[in-house]
Design an enzyme around this catalytic site. Sequence first.
Site, PDB file in Angstrom:
ATOM      1  N   GLU A 293      -5.330  -8.751   1.712  1.00  0.00           N
ATOM      2  CA  GLU A 293      -5.959  -8.397   3.000  1.00  0.00           C
ATOM      3  C   GLU A 293      -7.453  -8.230   2.795  1.00  0.00           C
ATOM      4  OE1 GLU A 293      -4.435  -4.912   5.046  1.00  0.00           O
ATOM      5  OE2 GLU A 293      -2.366  -5.484   4.575  1.00  0.00           O
TER       6      GLU A 293
ATOM      7  N   GLU B  56       0.792  -1.239   0.000  1.00  0.00           N
ATOM      8  CA  GLU B  56       0.000   0.000   0.000  1.00  0.00           C
ATOM      9  C   GLU B  56       0.822   1.287   0.000  1.00  0.00           C
ATOM     10  OE1 GLU B  56      -2.782  -0.043   3.219  1.00  0.00           O
ATOM     11  OE2 GLU B  56      -3.959  -1.639   2.348  1.00  0.00           O
TER      12      GLU B  56
HETATM   13  C1  BGP Z   1      -4.177  -1.825   5.719  1.00  0.00           C
HETATM   14  C2  BGP Z   1      -2.768  -2.115   6.185  1.00  0.00           C
HETATM   15  C3  BGP Z   1      -2.687  -3.053   7.340  1.00  0.00           C
HETATM   16  C4  BGP Z   1      -3.786  -2.865   8.366  1.00  0.00           C
HETATM   17  C5  BGP Z   1      -5.142  -2.706   7.724  1.00  0.00           C
HETATM   18  C6  BGP Z   1      -6.235  -2.311   8.684  1.00  0.00           C
HETATM   19  O1  BGP Z   1      -4.204  -0.578   5.125  1.00  0.00           O
HETATM   20  O2  BGP Z   1      -2.032  -2.680   5.129  1.00  0.00           O
HETATM   21  O3  BGP Z   1      -1.408  -2.959   7.881  1.00  0.00           O
HETATM   22  O4  BGP Z   1      -3.461  -1.947   9.285  1.00  0.00           O
HETATM   23  O5  BGP Z   1      -5.123  -1.732   6.706  1.00  0.00           O
HETATM   24  O6  BGP Z   1      -6.111  -0.962   8.983  1.00  0.00           O
HETATM   25  P1  BGP Z   1      -6.472  -0.324  10.377  1.00  0.00           P
HETATM   26  O7  BGP Z   1      -5.607  -0.999  11.345  1.00  0.00           O
HETATM   27  O8  BGP Z   1      -6.178   1.120  10.208  1.00  0.00           O
HETATM   28  O9  BGP Z   1      -7.903  -0.576  10.581  1.00  0.00           O
END
Ligand code: BGP
Length: 482
Positions: free
Chosen positions: A381, A170
């Site tokens: 993810e 990302e």
């Molecule tokens: C994505 C990232 C992850 C994780 C996820 C959830 O953008 O790659 O590392 O953090 O989001 O995000 P958050 O923890 O802000 O809810």
Amino acid sequence: MYFQKKSEFPEDFLWGAASAAYQVEGAYLEDGKGLSIWDEFVRIPGKTFKGTVGDKAVDFYHHYQEDIALMAECGLKTYRFSISWPRIFPNGHGEVNLKGIKFYDHVIDECLKYHIEPMVTIYHWDLPLALEKEYHGWESRQIIDDYVNYAKTLFQYFGHKVKYWITFNEQNVFARLGWTLGQHPPGKIDEQKLFYQVNHHVNLAHAKTVLAYREMNLRGKIGISFAYSPSYSLDCRPENGLAKADYDDLYLYWYFDIAGYGRYPQAAYQYLKEQGFAPEITDEDRELLRQAAPVDFMGINYYKTKVAQYNPIDGVTMTTVANNSGIKGSGQVVGVPGVYKNPANPFLQTTSWDWAIDPQGLRLGCRNITSRYNLPIVVSENGLGAIDHLEDHQIHDDYRIEYIQSHLLELRNAIQEGCHVIAYCVWSFTDLLSWLNGYQKRYGLVYIDRDEDENSGTLERIKKDSFYWYQKIISSHGKCLD
Ligand code: BGP
């Protein structure tokens, strides 16, 4: 599309889960690890929820055997994790820290022991602080060779065992939040020109690494992961249709097209050039990007969709209050003046952090990627951040089950529609530290006993209902989804 008969997931489908080094490992000063930019940034008051730091995180560094055994029990076929650059090169370059190599070697072997395919993210945001101090990290072209050297070191040590590599996680998040919103290190605000230049350096580092990997003939696959929020036009007003095209070009294809085609989308480039924000691109850069494309697979981190609406020139901007509190409705509409804005979708429910829940958006996203690039897809993810309640040593997270189930059903539809999806990684396997939201926003299939206080909890691992549910889904090869 409508099909009379439902299809199934492919035989070799990689059912998985994902994490990132900073969010799970802890041991931030152990075994020769150098500091990362996050180790410093989180100590600035007000940057993270309740001032959380990742010094201990969920202590994967000392619990990796237990956690990977749990993954095996759940039936995972792949585990996506990232390597911490400052654990390998405490100063960003120079001498390799062999203790860091040893740790990841053990993690990889532990996965392989259970036939879990390790999927390695080379960079998930934790830049060695030394490089930030030395030449301002991603702002300098100097970083390209340091990154490539780091990546090649990983290929040398682990390339014979790891078949799936993700160069970056990302960049569309870490660069934007780091240089325009001040929410990630280095905490700069509204540095548009620098932001696009930083992103360009990331692209060059990615491209050089892909070429280096191919030269090494390691017979694995190399891709990249983006945060992917596909869009809908607010309505059929032509100006909103155009706002959607502008959002797609500036917010999505600006990144994806480099990985897919090795070039930036035209309209966005012309717009940024006129604004004075376009990156400086040499002929050599163009050639390098072109040679490295396409990647072997496109990684998508999918959580939500967005709505695109025309945004007047005096309209909303990107700099606004983000919902990092978990209080529904506390986020605000953002946009680019004169181009687009992203109002809420009245047809969708949201999470407590105002993320629109849209399973069909995952299918739409896979279809878009397939139509535009015709590349294999890794869903690197997908998951639900929620506040979990421990009752009698159990977590009844039916809301998470519902979320993952509905997304997997739509993913199956996408596969039936011809999308070549090779993996699906739940974010996340265990609970972990959310960069900005502490431990109240939990994603795991396994609960971990700790909270924002660094000295809290026993770090005990407790399987949630979603763990047992995912176990059934994997063992039935997705058949139990209906
Ligand atoms: C994505 C990232 C992850 C994780 C996820 C959830 O953008 O790659 O590392 O953090 O989001 O995000 P958050 O923890 O802000 O809810």
